[in-house]
Design an enzyme around this catalytic site. Sequence first.
Site, mmCIF file in Angstrom:
data_model
loop_
_atom_site.group_PDB
_atom_site.id
_atom_site.type_symbol
_atom_site.label_atom_id
_atom_site.label_comp_id
_atom_site.label_asym_id
_atom_site.label_seq_id
_atom_site.Cartn_x
_atom_site.Cartn_y
_atom_site.Cartn_z
ATOM 1 N N ASN A 110 0.853 -1.188 0.000
ATOM 2 C CA ASN A 110 0.000 0.000 0.000
ATOM 3 C C ASN A 110 0.896 1.248 0.000
ATOM 4 O O ASN A 110 1.727 1.413 0.897
ATOM 5 C CB ASN A 110 -0.884 -0.056 1.266
ATOM 6 C CG ASN A 110 -1.812 1.138 1.369
ATOM 7 O OD1 ASN A 110 -1.404 2.262 1.131
ATOM 8 N ND2 ASN A 110 -3.042 0.897 1.753
ATOM 9 N N HIS A 122 -3.622 -4.496 7.850
ATOM 10 C CA HIS A 122 -3.729 -3.293 8.678
ATOM 11 C C HIS A 122 -2.812 -3.390 9.888
ATOM 12 O O HIS A 122 -2.959 -4.292 10.709
ATOM 13 C CB HIS A 122 -5.150 -2.972 9.158
ATOM 14 C CG HIS A 122 -5.316 -1.482 9.386
ATOM 15 N ND1 HIS A 122 -4.882 -0.868 10.515
ATOM 16 C CD2 HIS A 122 -5.785 -0.507 8.580
ATOM 17 C CE1 HIS A 122 -5.111 0.437 10.405
ATOM 18 N NE2 HIS A 122 -5.655 0.683 9.241
ATOM 19 N N ARG A 176 -6.807 12.925 1.255
ATOM 20 C CA ARG A 176 -5.698 13.335 2.130
ATOM 21 C C ARG A 176 -4.365 12.740 1.675
ATOM 22 O O ARG A 176 -3.319 13.266 2.009
ATOM 23 C CB ARG A 176 -5.985 12.961 3.585
ATOM 24 C CG ARG A 176 -5.957 11.485 3.851
ATOM 25 C CD ARG A 176 -6.110 11.192 5.326
ATOM 26 N NE ARG A 176 -7.453 11.468 5.811
ATOM 27 C CZ ARG A 176 -7.968 10.922 6.918
ATOM 28 N NH1 ARG A 176 -7.222 10.131 7.651
ATOM 29 N NH2 ARG A 176 -9.185 11.177 7.295
ATOM 30 N N GLU A 206 -11.244 -9.196 3.459
ATOM 31 C CA GLU A 206 -9.949 -8.867 4.047
ATOM 32 C C GLU A 206 -10.174 -8.704 5.542
ATOM 33 O O GLU A 206 -10.964 -7.862 5.976
ATOM 34 C CB GLU A 206 -9.382 -7.583 3.427
ATOM 35 C CG GLU A 206 -8.029 -7.240 4.044
ATOM 36 C CD GLU A 206 -7.206 -6.272 3.209
ATOM 37 O OE1 GLU A 206 -7.331 -6.246 1.966
ATOM 38 O OE2 GLU A 206 -6.411 -5.537 3.817
ATOM 39 N N GLU A 212 -8.799 0.649 -3.040
ATOM 40 C CA GLU A 212 -9.611 0.712 -1.815
ATOM 41 C C GLU A 212 -10.499 1.937 -1.875
ATOM 42 O O GLU A 212 -10.020 3.035 -2.191
ATOM 43 C CB GLU A 212 -8.715 0.847 -0.586
ATOM 44 C CG GLU A 212 -8.047 -0.418 -0.181
ATOM 45 C CD GLU A 212 -7.263 -0.210 1.116
ATOM 46 O OE1 GLU A 212 -7.437 0.814 1.795
ATOM 47 O OE2 GLU A 212 -6.455 -1.078 1.412
ATOM 48 N N HIS A 267 -5.671 3.698 -1.576
ATOM 49 C CA HIS A 267 -6.983 4.082 -1.044
ATOM 50 C C HIS A 267 -7.256 5.524 -1.438
ATOM 51 O O HIS A 267 -6.586 6.441 -0.952
ATOM 52 C CB HIS A 267 -6.954 3.922 0.486
ATOM 53 C CG HIS A 267 -8.236 4.230 1.172
ATOM 54 N ND1 HIS A 267 -8.390 4.140 2.529
ATOM 55 C CD2 HIS A 267 -9.447 4.632 0.703
ATOM 56 C CE1 HIS A 267 -9.628 4.456 2.872
ATOM 57 N NE2 HIS A 267 -10.288 4.774 1.774
ATOM 58 N N HIS A 279 0.986 6.233 1.907
ATOM 59 C CA HIS A 279 1.715 7.194 2.738
ATOM 60 C C HIS A 279 2.931 7.807 2.054
ATOM 61 O O HIS A 279 3.543 8.728 2.583
ATOM 62 C CB HIS A 279 2.011 6.585 4.110
ATOM 63 C CG HIS A 279 0.721 6.301 4.814
ATOM 64 N ND1 HIS A 279 -0.206 7.291 5.044
ATOM 65 C CD2 HIS A 279 0.155 5.144 5.234
ATOM 66 C CE1 HIS A 279 -1.274 6.757 5.622
ATOM 67 N NE2 HIS A 279 -1.086 5.450 5.736
ATOM 68 N N ARG A 332 -9.232 8.318 -0.733
ATOM 69 C CA ARG A 332 -10.182 8.749 0.308
ATOM 70 C C ARG A 332 -11.047 9.890 -0.205
ATOM 71 O O ARG A 332 -10.612 10.688 -1.037
ATOM 72 C CB ARG A 332 -9.422 9.219 1.552
ATOM 73 C CG ARG A 332 -8.991 8.077 2.444
ATOM 74 C CD ARG A 332 -8.386 8.623 3.725
ATOM 75 N NE ARG A 332 -8.240 7.563 4.693
ATOM 76 C CZ ARG A 332 -9.116 7.295 5.659
ATOM 77 N NH1 ARG A 332 -10.202 8.019 5.815
ATOM 78 N NH2 ARG A 332 -8.900 6.303 6.480
ATOM 79 N N THR A 376 -8.111 3.652 8.741
ATOM 80 C CA THR A 376 -9.352 2.881 8.685
ATOM 81 C C THR A 376 -9.478 2.088 9.986
ATOM 82 O O THR A 376 -8.852 1.055 10.152
ATOM 83 C CB THR A 376 -9.332 1.959 7.451
ATOM 84 O OG1 THR A 376 -8.919 2.739 6.335
ATOM 85 C CG2 THR A 376 -10.692 1.369 7.181
#
Length: 244
Positions: free
Chosen positions: A7, A194, A49, A151, A70, A43, A10, A45, A101
């Site tokens: 992922n 996660h 962000r 998931e 996502e 993801h 970030h 959002r 999340t």
Amino acid sequence: MLRLGVNIDHVATVRNARGSSYPDPVRAAKMAEEAGADGITAHLREDRRHILDADIDALMDHLSVPLNFEMAATDEMMAIALRHKPHAVCLVPEKREEKTTEGGLDVAREENKLAHFIAPLRDAGCRVSIFIAADRSQIEAANRIGAQVIELHTGAYCDFHAEGRFEERDAELARLTRMAGFAHSLGLEVHAGHGLTFDTVQPIAALPEVVELNIGHFLIAEAIFTGLTPAIREMRRLMDEARA
Ligand code: PXP
């Protein structure tokens, strides 16, 4: 074979902190591919962000491995997913005020709404996954509404570990173990993710029903110190060791 989805959200978080054009999440995704990632997760959002619409466009254009997109179950995201038709769509809950999340989707409560979301995505050829807690009623509901994949949310297990609450961690791991088996027995494909780190990945990687882990924050954090490629290679090594 246990797949690793990296992922890259970030990387975009750091970029957006300065409103610059770097670091580029697509460059990170290509590097992750070369380091052995089997897929890339991003993801988009609602508040944008981290990942931006243009990042999804670029990932769709440049990736050689599948994109796991996502998204929250909203009309806006549905339109974007249907435009891109990524390999996989993972439906996640989203709250503006949360840092990440925080919990799984309450599929049992939103069964009707989510069923309407899954059908068009499946018709478009996307593999639809639902991010849920290791809970029997959520898994049953996910199965009823036609999700192909669940998931399992490993956040609580990882938090208990980080806080030294080992009895609770082990109870959560036992629950994840039972529910991975239960979901598999219903014919669902099982993924997990996660909060996973080098310290917490192996017991999850060892669950035989789990075929994919999605890991982001720790890998990007570790990349600050060691670089992204070594961080991904070490995660891959730990996963393979646990599986063997
Ligand atoms: N899986 C899902 C469904 C997620 O929403 C996230 C976080 O965006 C992850 C996995 C990865 O979590 P982390 O960044 O903590 O590794």
